[in-house]
Design an enzyme around this catalytic site. Structure first.
Site, PDB file in Angstrom:
ATOM      1  N   CYS A   4       0.866  -1.185   0.000  1.00 20.99           N
ATOM      2  CA  CYS A   4       0.000   0.000   0.000  1.00 20.99           C
ATOM      3  C   CYS A   4       0.903   1.236   0.000  1.00 20.99           C
ATOM      4  CB  CYS A   4      -0.926   0.019   1.213  1.00 20.99           C
ATOM      5  SG  CYS A   4      -1.795   1.601   1.383  1.00 20.99           S
ATOM      6  N   CYS A   7       0.503   3.490   3.099  1.00 21.17           N
ATOM      7  CA  CYS A   7       1.146   2.899   4.279  1.00 21.17           C
ATOM      8  C   CYS A   7       2.657   3.102   4.190  1.00 21.17           C
ATOM      9  CB  CYS A   7       0.823   1.414   4.386  1.00 21.17           C
ATOM     10  SG  CYS A   7      -0.810   1.036   5.063  1.00 21.17           S
ATOM     11  N   HIS A  46      -4.240   1.283   8.216  1.00 20.91           N
ATOM     12  CA  HIS A  46      -4.760   0.989   6.885  1.00 20.91           C
ATOM     13  C   HIS A  46      -6.254   0.714   6.919  1.00 20.91           C
ATOM     14  CE1 HIS A  46      -4.573  -0.182   2.657  1.00 20.91           C
ATOM     15  NE2 HIS A  46      -5.520  -1.058   2.996  1.00 20.91           N
ATOM     16  N   ASN A  87     -12.720  10.125  -2.250  1.00 24.76           N
ATOM     17  CA  ASN A  87     -13.246   9.234  -3.283  1.00 24.76           C
ATOM     18  C   ASN A  87     -13.352   7.831  -2.705  1.00 24.76           C
ATOM     19  OD1 ASN A  87     -13.184  11.361  -5.211  1.00 24.76           O
ATOM     20  ND2 ASN A  87     -10.999  11.005  -5.501  1.00 24.76           N
ATOM     21  N   GLY A  93     -14.092   7.030  -8.135  1.00 26.12           N
ATOM     22  CA  GLY A  93     -12.816   7.488  -8.672  1.00 26.12           C
ATOM     23  C   GLY A  93     -11.636   7.261  -7.740  1.00 26.12           C
ATOM     24  N   HIS A  98      -6.271   3.325   0.202  1.00 28.26           N
ATOM     25  CA  HIS A  98      -6.022   3.633   1.625  1.00 28.26           C
ATOM     26  C   HIS A  98      -6.784   4.932   1.878  1.00 28.26           C
ATOM     27  CE1 HIS A  98      -3.013   3.903   5.182  1.00 28.26           C
ATOM     28  NE2 HIS A  98      -3.832   4.959   5.286  1.00 28.26           N
ATOM     29  N   HIS A 100      -8.170   8.332   2.365  1.00 26.08           N
ATOM     30  CA  HIS A 100      -7.472   9.619   2.345  1.00 26.08           C
ATOM     31  C   HIS A 100      -8.444  10.739   2.040  1.00 26.08           C
ATOM     32  CE1 HIS A 100      -7.231   7.916  -1.752  1.00 26.08           C
ATOM     33  NE2 HIS A 100      -7.301   9.159  -2.186  1.00 26.08           N
ATOM     34  N   HIS A 102      -8.596  14.503   0.473  1.00 31.67           N
ATOM     35  CA  HIS A 102      -7.951  15.573  -0.280  1.00 31.67           C
ATOM     36  C   HIS A 102      -8.371  16.904   0.347  1.00 31.67           C
ATOM     37  CE1 HIS A 102      -7.065  13.109  -4.028  1.00 31.67           C
ATOM     38  NE2 HIS A 102      -8.023  12.369  -3.500  1.00 31.67           N
TER      39      HIS A 102
HETATM   40  P1  AMP Z   1      -7.729   9.061  -5.363  1.00 32.20           P
HETATM   41  O1  AMP Z   1      -7.403   7.654  -4.921  1.00 32.20           O
HETATM   42  O2  AMP Z   1      -8.286   9.109  -6.760  1.00 32.20           O
HETATM   43  O3  AMP Z   1      -8.626   9.788  -4.399  1.00 32.20           O
HETATM   44  O4  AMP Z   1      -6.420   9.928  -5.427  1.00 32.20           O
HETATM   45  C1  AMP Z   1      -5.157   9.456  -5.122  1.00 32.20           C
HETATM   46  C2  AMP Z   1      -4.241  10.650  -5.076  1.00 32.20           C
HETATM   47  O5  AMP Z   1      -2.987  10.212  -4.598  1.00 32.20           O
HETATM   48  C3  AMP Z   1      -4.008  11.335  -6.428  1.00 32.20           C
HETATM   49  O6  AMP Z   1      -4.383  12.711  -6.328  1.00 32.20           O
HETATM   50  C4  AMP Z   1      -2.505  11.154  -6.657  1.00 32.20           C
HETATM   51  O7  AMP Z   1      -1.922  12.269  -7.283  1.00 32.20           O
HETATM   52  C5  AMP Z   1      -1.999  10.978  -5.239  1.00 32.20           C
HETATM   53  N1  AMP Z   1      -0.750  10.229  -5.121  1.00 32.20           N
HETATM   54  C6  AMP Z   1      -0.461   9.013  -5.642  1.00 32.20           C
HETATM   55  N2  AMP Z   1       0.785   8.636  -5.301  1.00 32.20           N
HETATM   56  C7  AMP Z   1       1.287   9.623  -4.521  1.00 32.20           C
HETATM   57  C8  AMP Z   1       2.532   9.815  -3.850  1.00 32.20           C
HETATM   58  N3  AMP Z   1       3.528   8.919  -3.909  1.00 32.20           N
HETATM   59  N4  AMP Z   1       2.721  10.968  -3.163  1.00 32.20           N
HETATM   60  C9  AMP Z   1       1.730  11.882  -3.100  1.00 32.20           C
HETATM   61  N5  AMP Z   1       0.533  11.753  -3.691  1.00 32.20           N
HETATM   62  C10 AMP Z   1       0.313  10.637  -4.416  1.00 32.20           C
HETATM   63 ZN    ZN Z   2      -2.431   1.532   3.523  1.00 32.33          ZN
END
Ligand code: AMP
Ligand code: ZN
Length: 114
Positions: A4, A7, A46, A87, A93, A98, A100, A102
């Site tokens: 992940c 993680c 997680h 999301n 989307g 994991h 999160h 935004h």
């Molecule tokens: P989502 O799962 O669609 O809500 O968004 C996943 C977000 O994670 C996207 O905006 C990516 O740009 C961001 N993302 C993916 N990998 C990384 C990373 N290594 N560091 C920072 N952001 C990331």
């Molecule tokens: Zn995770």
């Protein structure tokens, strides 16, 4: 959880631009920012998505939003306004599995993002 990416960020196994951290939560800059302020705020444990937020995690999620409020202030968007997006699943989307949040701000945001 192994494999992940978030993680791994929480464990510092892969680098990120960390904006905040405590024992429960970490926040870092999104690697592909959609706005001048684009942070990802995650619980360190997680959880795949909101679907995993059972009542035992209410305190953790409340704390996560307290951190979001604090970051909005620190990044100067409390007054101008900002958006918090989570999301969930394929149709929502969600790319990274994991939980999160935004935190987006620093400009007038479109009605729809992503
Ligand atoms: P989502 O799962 O669609 O809500 O968004 C996943 C977000 O994670 C996207 O905006 C990516 O740009 C961001 N993302 C993916 N990998 C990384 C990373 N290594 N560091 C920072 N952001 C990331
Ligand atoms: Zn995770």
């Amino acid at each position: 959880m192994k494999d992940c990416i978030f993680c791994q960020i929480a464990l510092k196994e892969i680098p990120s631009e960390i904006a905040y951290e405590d024992d429960q939560v970490i926040a870092f800059k999104d690697i592909q920012p959609l706005a001048p302020v684009h942070l990802l705020v995650i619980p360190k444990c997680h959880l795949c998505s909101i679907n995993d937020v059972t009542p035992e995690y209410e305190g953790l999620i409340g704390h996560t939003f307290s951190v979001i409020r604090r970051l909005a202030s620190e990044f100067g968007v409390s007054e101008s306004g900002y958006r918090v997006v989570t999301n969930t699943g394929t149709d929502g989307g969600q790319i990274v599995g994991h939980l999160h949040f935004h935190l987006l701000g620093g400009q007038a945001l479109n009605a729809k993002i992503g």
